[in-house]
Write a protein that holds these residues in place. Structure first.
Motif, PDB file in Angstrom:
ATOM      1  N   VAL A  90      -8.730   2.702  -9.358  1.00 12.20           N
ATOM      2  CA  VAL A  90      -7.825   3.683  -8.741  1.00 12.20           C
ATOM      3  C   VAL A  90      -6.473   3.053  -8.413  1.00 12.20           C
ATOM      4  O   VAL A  90      -5.444   3.728  -8.462  1.00 12.20           O
ATOM      5  CB  VAL A  90      -8.434   4.405  -7.512  1.00 12.20           C
ATOM      6  CG1 VAL A  90      -9.692   5.158  -7.889  1.00 12.20           C
ATOM      7  CG2 VAL A  90      -8.657   3.481  -6.349  1.00 12.20           C
ATOM      8  N   ASP A  91      -6.451   1.746  -8.119  1.00 10.72           N
ATOM      9  CA  ASP A  91      -5.170   1.079  -7.888  1.00 10.72           C
ATOM     10  C   ASP A  91      -4.347   1.045  -9.175  1.00 10.72           C
ATOM     11  O   ASP A  91      -3.131   1.253  -9.152  1.00 10.72           O
ATOM     12  CB  ASP A  91      -5.378  -0.340  -7.354  1.00 10.72           C
ATOM     13  CG  ASP A  91      -5.898  -0.352  -5.918  1.00 10.72           C
ATOM     14  OD1 ASP A  91      -5.863   0.702  -5.242  1.00 10.72           O
ATOM     15  OD2 ASP A  91      -6.353  -1.434  -5.479  1.00 10.72           O
ATOM     16  N   GLY A  94      -3.291   4.673  -9.962  1.00 15.84           N
ATOM     17  CA  GLY A  94      -2.487   5.295  -8.918  1.00 15.84           C
ATOM     18  C   GLY A  94      -1.010   4.984  -8.978  1.00 15.84           C
ATOM     19  O   GLY A  94      -0.239   5.470  -8.152  1.00 15.84           O
ATOM     20  N   ARG A  95      -0.618   4.170  -9.945  1.00 15.09           N
ATOM     21  CA  ARG A  95       0.808   3.815  -9.999  1.00 15.09           C
ATOM     22  C   ARG A  95       1.227   3.564 -11.454  1.00 15.09           C
ATOM     23  O   ARG A  95       0.387   3.303 -12.305  1.00 15.09           O
ATOM     24  CB  ARG A  95       1.077   2.591  -9.133  1.00 15.09           C
ATOM     25  CG  ARG A  95       0.351   1.350  -9.582  1.00 15.09           C
ATOM     26  CD  ARG A  95       0.673   0.156  -8.686  1.00 15.09           C
ATOM     27  NE  ARG A  95       0.067  -1.043  -9.206  1.00 15.09           N
ATOM     28  CZ  ARG A  95      -1.136  -1.496  -8.866  1.00 15.09           C
ATOM     29  NH1 ARG A  95      -1.851  -0.835  -7.996  1.00 15.09           N
ATOM     30  NH2 ARG A  95      -1.615  -2.593  -9.392  1.00 15.09           N
ATOM     31  N   GLY A  99      -0.955   4.825 -14.643  1.00 16.01           N
ATOM     32  CA  GLY A  99      -1.339   6.163 -14.192  1.00 16.01           C
ATOM     33  C   GLY A  99      -0.746   7.284 -15.037  1.00 16.01           C
ATOM     34  O   GLY A  99      -1.467   8.057 -15.669  1.00 16.01           O
ATOM     35  N   GLN A 164      -9.687  14.582  -9.407  1.00 16.98           N
ATOM     36  CA  GLN A 164      -8.535  14.387  -8.525  1.00 16.98           C
ATOM     37  C   GLN A 164      -7.348  13.812  -9.300  1.00 16.98           C
ATOM     38  O   GLN A 164      -6.212  14.218  -9.098  1.00 16.98           O
ATOM     39  CB  GLN A 164      -8.905  13.465  -7.359  1.00 16.98           C
ATOM     40  CG  GLN A 164      -7.816  13.384  -6.318  1.00 16.98           C
ATOM     41  CD  GLN A 164      -8.359  13.273  -4.915  1.00 16.98           C
ATOM     42  OE1 GLN A 164      -9.480  13.676  -4.648  1.00 16.98           O
ATOM     43  NE2 GLN A 164      -7.578  12.747  -4.027  1.00 16.98           N
ATOM     44  N   PHE A 165      -7.612  12.899 -10.215  1.00 18.31           N
ATOM     45  CA  PHE A 165      -6.549  12.245 -10.973  1.00 18.31           C
ATOM     46  C   PHE A 165      -5.894  13.190 -11.985  1.00 18.31           C
ATOM     47  O   PHE A 165      -4.668  13.212 -12.118  1.00 18.31           O
ATOM     48  CB  PHE A 165      -7.123  11.017 -11.692  1.00 18.31           C
ATOM     49  CG  PHE A 165      -6.154  10.283 -12.567  1.00 18.31           C
ATOM     50  CD1 PHE A 165      -5.066   9.612 -12.017  1.00 18.31           C
ATOM     51  CD2 PHE A 165      -6.332  10.236 -13.935  1.00 18.31           C
ATOM     52  CE1 PHE A 165      -4.179   8.928 -12.829  1.00 18.31           C
ATOM     53  CE2 PHE A 165      -5.454   9.547 -14.751  1.00 18.31           C
ATOM     54  CZ  PHE A 165      -4.368   8.885 -14.196  1.00 18.31           C
ATOM     55  N   GLN A 169      -4.309  16.273  -9.290  1.00 26.45           N
ATOM     56  CA  GLN A 169      -3.263  15.246  -9.287  1.00 26.45           C
ATOM     57  C   GLN A 169      -2.902  14.793  -7.871  1.00 26.45           C
ATOM     58  O   GLN A 169      -1.766  14.462  -7.571  1.00 26.45           O
ATOM     59  CB  GLN A 169      -2.039  15.706 -10.074  1.00 26.45           C
ATOM     60  CG  GLN A 169      -2.391  15.911 -11.532  1.00 26.45           C
ATOM     61  CD  GLN A 169      -1.191  16.111 -12.428  1.00 26.45           C
ATOM     62  OE1 GLN A 169      -0.056  16.120 -11.999  1.00 26.45           O
ATOM     63  NE2 GLN A 169      -1.462  16.274 -13.707  1.00 26.45           N
ATOM     64  N   PRO A 171      -3.333  11.933  -4.894  1.00 21.43           N
ATOM     65  CA  PRO A 171      -3.450  10.474  -4.981  1.00 21.43           C
ATOM     66  C   PRO A 171      -4.910  10.022  -4.880  1.00 21.43           C
ATOM     67  O   PRO A 171      -5.687  10.572  -4.101  1.00 21.43           O
ATOM     68  CB  PRO A 171      -2.659   9.965  -3.767  1.00 21.43           C
ATOM     69  CG  PRO A 171      -1.829  11.109  -3.310  1.00 21.43           C
ATOM     70  CD  PRO A 171      -2.516  12.361  -3.761  1.00 21.43           C
ATOM     71  N   LEU A 172      -5.245   9.039  -5.691  1.00 19.70           N
ATOM     72  CA  LEU A 172      -6.560   8.409  -5.596  1.00 19.70           C
ATOM     73  C   LEU A 172      -6.451   7.302  -4.550  1.00 19.70           C
ATOM     74  O   LEU A 172      -5.639   6.390  -4.698  1.00 19.70           O
ATOM     75  CB  LEU A 172      -6.970   7.817  -6.938  1.00 19.70           C
ATOM     76  CG  LEU A 172      -7.339   8.804  -8.024  1.00 19.70           C
ATOM     77  CD1 LEU A 172      -7.546   8.082  -9.355  1.00 19.70           C
ATOM     78  CD2 LEU A 172      -8.586   9.569  -7.658  1.00 19.70           C
ATOM     79  N   THR A 173      -7.254   7.406  -3.503  1.00 17.95           N
ATOM     80  CA  THR A 173      -7.189   6.422  -2.423  1.00 17.95           C
ATOM     81  C   THR A 173      -8.541   5.738  -2.263  1.00 17.95           C
ATOM     82  O   THR A 173      -9.571   6.246  -2.713  1.00 17.95           O
ATOM     83  CB  THR A 173      -6.836   7.100  -1.090  1.00 17.95           C
ATOM     84  OG1 THR A 173      -7.889   8.011  -0.756  1.00 17.95           O
ATOM     85  CG2 THR A 173      -5.502   7.851  -1.175  1.00 17.95           C
TER      86      THR A 173
END
Length: 194
Positions: A90-91, A94-95, A99, A164-165, A169, A171-173
């Motif tokens: 997810v990190d 997430g960017r 991503g 979610q991704f 859409q 954020p994946l936390t």
């Protein structure tokens, strides 16, 4: 002679894929074209078409050339290991750059069956197999219920993250990952009969 030619071809291929990633980040996948990649990379568009049959095929190879491999640690604690691996995923997702590029690649896979098949074969299936292998080891060690369907566990684990991704859409936390694992592991833990 052949080695020099092979090296030049490899360098040109690398430059084309790097240019594809750069352009996709700048203008977005929808506006990306073989012509724009060729112009920026300093090659003819026929050079690109000799290697890739479509923009989607070029984009797939370019994104996968980033060599994202999500391996599992094995500390003996399946929940901690899955959590660590998923946090890493997810990190990355997430960017930028991965991503938005991966979102665009999955979008292209919805329209292009060849890209979908190649994405499944080269990335999705190998990652799922790693996950199932790690779950199987944990099940064999008694950390998971022996009756639990590991392929289903993989789907239950990845489904909320992809939803979610790709769909909402949001954020994946790490907190979201923790909530997914809490729900999943409530059903996967061995049941102790009294």
């Amino acid at each position: 002679m052949v080695d020099n030619q092979s090296a030049r071809v490899a360098d040109k291929t690398e430059a084309i894929m790097r240019t594809t990633i750069e352009l996709a980040q700048e203008i977005g996948y929808a506006k990306l074209s073989i012509e724009a990649v060729a112009a920026r990379a300093g090659v003819g568009k026929h050079t690109i078409y000799r290697r890739w049959s479509s923009k989607g095929a070029l984009f797939l190879d370019s994104v996968l050339s980033l060599n994202v491999s999500l391996d599992y640690p094995d500390t003996g604690d399946i929940l901690a290991d899955l959590r660590e691996q998923t946090y890493t995923a997810v990190d990355l997702l997430g960017r930028p750059p991965l991503g938005p590029l991966f979102q665009a690649l999955v979008g292209e896979a919805q329209r292009n069956s060849k890209v979908a098949a190649a994405l499944n074969e080269r990335f999705i299936t190998p990652q799922a197999e790693k996950s199932v292998a790690r779950l199987k080891k944990a099940r064999d060690e008694g950390q998971l219920s022996p009756e639990f369907d590991l392929d289903l566990a993989m789907s239950i684990l990845s489904g909320p993250l992809y939803f979610q991704f790709l769909i909402t859409q949001e954020p994946l936390t790490h907190e979201y990952v923790d909530r997914v694992f809490e729900a999943l592991f409530a059903g996967m833990r061995p049941r102790h009969h009294e």
